[in-house]
Enzyme design. Structure first.
Site, PDB file in Angstrom:
ATOM      1  N   HIS A   9      -1.803  10.226   0.577  1.00  7.94           N
ATOM      2  CA  HIS A   9      -2.096   9.425  -0.876  1.00  7.94           C
ATOM      3  C   HIS A   9      -2.290   8.567  -2.055  1.00  7.94           C
ATOM      4  O   HIS A   9      -1.274   8.003  -2.321  1.00  7.94           O
ATOM      5  CB  HIS A   9      -3.381   8.356   0.373  1.00  7.94           C
ATOM      6  CG  HIS A   9      -3.305   7.056   0.607  1.00  7.94           C
ATOM      7  ND1 HIS A   9      -3.255   5.954   1.473  1.00  7.94           N
ATOM      8  CD2 HIS A   9      -4.556   6.459  -0.292  1.00  7.94           C
ATOM      9  CE1 HIS A   9      -2.881   5.474   0.842  1.00  7.94           C
ATOM     10  NE2 HIS A   9      -4.381   5.135  -0.177  1.00  7.94           N
ATOM     11  N   LYS A  49      -7.560  -1.081  11.479  1.00  9.01           N
ATOM     12  CA  LYS A  49      -6.389  -1.383  10.222  1.00  9.01           C
ATOM     13  C   LYS A  49      -5.227  -0.562   9.353  1.00  9.01           C
ATOM     14  O   LYS A  49      -4.453  -0.920   9.473  1.00  9.01           O
ATOM     15  CB  LYS A  49      -7.413  -1.459   9.460  1.00  9.01           C
ATOM     16  CG  LYS A  49      -7.690  -1.542   7.634  1.00  9.01           C
ATOM     17  CD  LYS A  49      -6.376  -1.103   7.354  1.00  9.01           C
ATOM     18  CE  LYS A  49      -5.967  -1.207   5.998  1.00  9.01           C
ATOM     19  NZ  LYS A  49      -4.898  -0.840   4.754  1.00  9.01           N
ATOM     20  N   ASP A  53       3.333 -15.445  11.446  1.00 10.35           N
ATOM     21  CA  ASP A  53       1.893 -15.372  10.814  1.00 10.35           C
ATOM     22  C   ASP A  53       1.351 -14.481  10.981  1.00 10.35           C
ATOM     23  O   ASP A  53       0.750 -14.620  12.249  1.00 10.35           O
ATOM     24  CB  ASP A  53       1.917 -16.601  11.917  1.00 10.35           C
ATOM     25  CG  ASP A  53       0.491 -17.386  11.823  1.00 10.35           C
ATOM     26  OD1 ASP A  53      -0.188 -16.476  10.385  1.00 10.35           O
ATOM     27  OD2 ASP A  53       0.413 -18.499  11.638  1.00 10.35           O
ATOM     28  N   GLU A 100       1.255  -1.047   0.158  1.00  7.38           N
ATOM     29  CA  GLU A 100      -0.124  -0.259   0.143  1.00  7.38           C
ATOM     30  C   GLU A 100       0.596   1.110  -0.052  1.00  7.38           C
ATOM     31  O   GLU A 100       1.786   1.491   0.836  1.00  7.38           O
ATOM     32  CB  GLU A 100      -1.122  -0.053   1.222  1.00  7.38           C
ATOM     33  CG  GLU A 100      -2.031   1.450   1.676  1.00  7.38           C
ATOM     34  CD  GLU A 100      -2.902   1.338   2.400  1.00  7.38           C
ATOM     35  OE1 GLU A 100      -3.092   0.181   2.516  1.00  7.38           O
ATOM     36  OE2 GLU A 100      -3.772   1.897   3.007  1.00  7.38           O
TER      37      GLU A 100
HETATM   38  C1  MEV Z   1      -4.999   3.378   5.166  1.00  5.82           C
HETATM   39  O1  MEV Z   1      -4.453   2.016   4.822  1.00  5.82           O
HETATM   40  C2  MEV Z   1      -5.117   3.648   7.046  1.00  5.82           C
HETATM   41  C3  MEV Z   1      -5.957   4.403   7.716  1.00  5.82           C
HETATM   42  O2  MEV Z   1      -7.279   4.619   7.054  1.00  5.82           O
HETATM   43  C4  MEV Z   1      -6.119   4.424   8.447  1.00  5.82           C
HETATM   44  C5  MEV Z   1      -6.605   4.838   9.441  1.00  5.82           C
HETATM   45  O3  MEV Z   1      -7.863   6.002   9.362  1.00  5.82           O
HETATM   46  O4  MEV Z   1      -6.979   5.736  10.761  1.00  5.82           O
HETATM   47  C6  MEV Z   1      -5.583   5.735   7.202  1.00  5.82           C
END
Ligand code: MEV
Length: 440
Positions: free
Chosen positions: A385, A272, A288, A86
């Site tokens: 991003h 995430k 793992d 990513e």
């Molecule tokens: C993207 O991979 C992860 C985020 O969405 C985490 C978050 O929103 O805190 C940027």
């Protein structure tokens, strides 16, 4: 006529497997075989090591291997290897690491290292009888598996405790042996499962031969014996703190963490982001990642609601940010030394113990979370991003070097989107095509 069913696929050679798939699944005249064989490693010995990690292997799936430098953890500086596909994750980790490096770095500590395994069984007999001989059973379990635990004990680990749990109020006849393990620098899955399966057999044998249970061996059925990937007692804490420098920023940051503690929808995305960092290091060290993912998410829901894994306080002018993660990691065994790049990752990290690796992984998760929240509450996530993603879009649209340069310059102060990049490329390509050719 395509035939998509097959017997004995695993017995085919790699070439035969590919041919069969090309004939029956890929589009006619596709370059599938070329694409798959292109990634075979030229070093045949290495390729056979890689093939050995799985079954029915056709090729190697390449992932970017990056590094986030400037991670100061407990006063030691690391360059952290990260395997992730990513855009902006490694950049975000690096920038958060640098931010905290100037403020003393991350602190990390091991809170506990116990792993758990279970023997699930049905017992239709008298529960009191089972409990009355439990000490004897424990002795038997330990002595019958002494040959399996000896080496781990020599390294300082082994079985720490065994409990007999009664779940009959939820499921008729259901009991469990809950076993605690210390597995030192190994993740310990094979060790734990081997011991647990032996416990299952010993339990059967014990009931069949003990005078208390004469004639009742049929009352017992061992259902399964397996480790638990939930490791809330194999816990590491990573934290970062410093005086409040920008009150508006820290207050907004605090609110963002609170929101993730309250709302499971936000908590899932927030966590995430943490796992972006965690998984990348876990993968780079060939641990793992599925086990780590399931354990962390189960931990996030430990009070019955899924919540943020990280916490934040602002007290007496000090901003404190931390997380606890249940990470069952290894630096010996498994693929950690078999995968040539995992071995290099560990070398890059100074060949850490499992505990040190837990601290590195947790700090990377915290850094990632810090960077994500910082972007979200300031510029928004898309700016950074999509800037990173711009290159992927340009490659996808087969932009040449000069088009890439122009696009990167053009989008410096503009919002990047797939369609905006397509339109921009269309425009410069059209301009070029309509330019009159020079007559000499
Ligand atoms: C993207 O991979 C992860 C985020 O969405 C985490 C978050 O929103 O805190 C940027």
């Amino acid at each position: 006529m395509r035939n998509r069913k097959i017997n004995g696929f695993s017995k085919l050679s790699k070439e035969q497997k590919l041919e069969w798939l090309a004939d029956n699944f890929f589009e006619e005249n596709s370059d599938a075989i070329n694409d798959l064989t292109r990634f075979w490693h030229k070093d045949k010995e290495l390729q056979s090591v890689l093939d050995g990690f799985s079954e029915n292997t056709l090729s190697n799936f390449i992932m970017p291997y990056g590094v986030a430098p400037n991670f100061v953890i407990n006063g030691k500086t690391y360059a952290v290897p990260m395997v992730i596909e990513e855009s902006s994750v490694v950049a975000a980790a690096s920038s958060a690491a640098k931010f905290w490096q100037r403020r003393g770095g991350f602190k990390a500590e091991i809170l506990s290292t116990k792993k758990l395994g279970q023997v699930h069984f049905s017992w239709k007999g008298n529960a009191a009888k089972l409990y009355s001989v439990f000490d004897e059973l424990k002795y038997e379990l330990k002595t019958q598996t002494a040959h399996l635990t000896l080496n781990m004990e020599k390294r300082g680990g082994g079985v720490s405790d065994i409990q007999l749990l009664d779940f009959t109020n939820q499921e008729p006849d259901y009991y469990q042996l809950l076993v605690g393990f210390e597995t030192c620098d190994s993740m310990g899955a094979n060790f734990i499962n081997t011991v647990l399966e032996a416990y299952g057999q010993t339990l059967r044998h014990f009931v069949a031969n003990h005078s208390t249970f004469v004639g009742s061996e049929k009352e017992l059925e061992v259902i399964m014996a397996i480790l638990s990937n939930y490791t809330p007692e194999c816990l590491v804490r990573a934290s970062a703190e410093g005086p409040v420098e920008d009150e508006e920023f820290v207050n907004k940051f605090y609110k963002a963490v609170r929101i993730a503690q309250i709302d499971p929808y936000r908590a899932t995305t927030h966590n995430k982001g943490i796992m972006n960092g965690v998984d990348a290091v876990v993968l780079a060290t060939a641990n793992d990642f599925r086990a780590i993912e399931s354990s962390c998410h189960a931990y996030a829901a430990r009070d019955g609601q899924y919540r943020s894994l990280s916490n934040c306080t602002i007290e007496d002018g000090i901003f404190k940010f931390w997380l606890d993660l249940p990470l069952a990691l290894g630096t010996v065994g498994g693929l950690t030394k078999l995968h040539p790049l995992a071995k290099r990752s560990l070398e890059l990290l100074g060949n850490p113990s499992a505990e040190e690796l837990m601290m590195i992984v947790a700090s990377t998760g915290l850094a990632q979370n810090f960077a994500a929240i910082r972007s979200l509450i300031t510029t928004g996530i898309q700016q950074g991003h999509m800037k990173m993603h711009l290159k992927n879009i340009l490659i996808h649209m087969q932009a040449n070097e000069s088009e890439m340069k122009k696009a990167i310059q053009y989008f410096d102060d503009k919002v990047v989107s797939f369609s905006a990049v397509r339109d921009f490329l269309g425009m410069i390509r059209k301009k070029k095509a309509s330019r009159p050719t020079k007559v000499v």
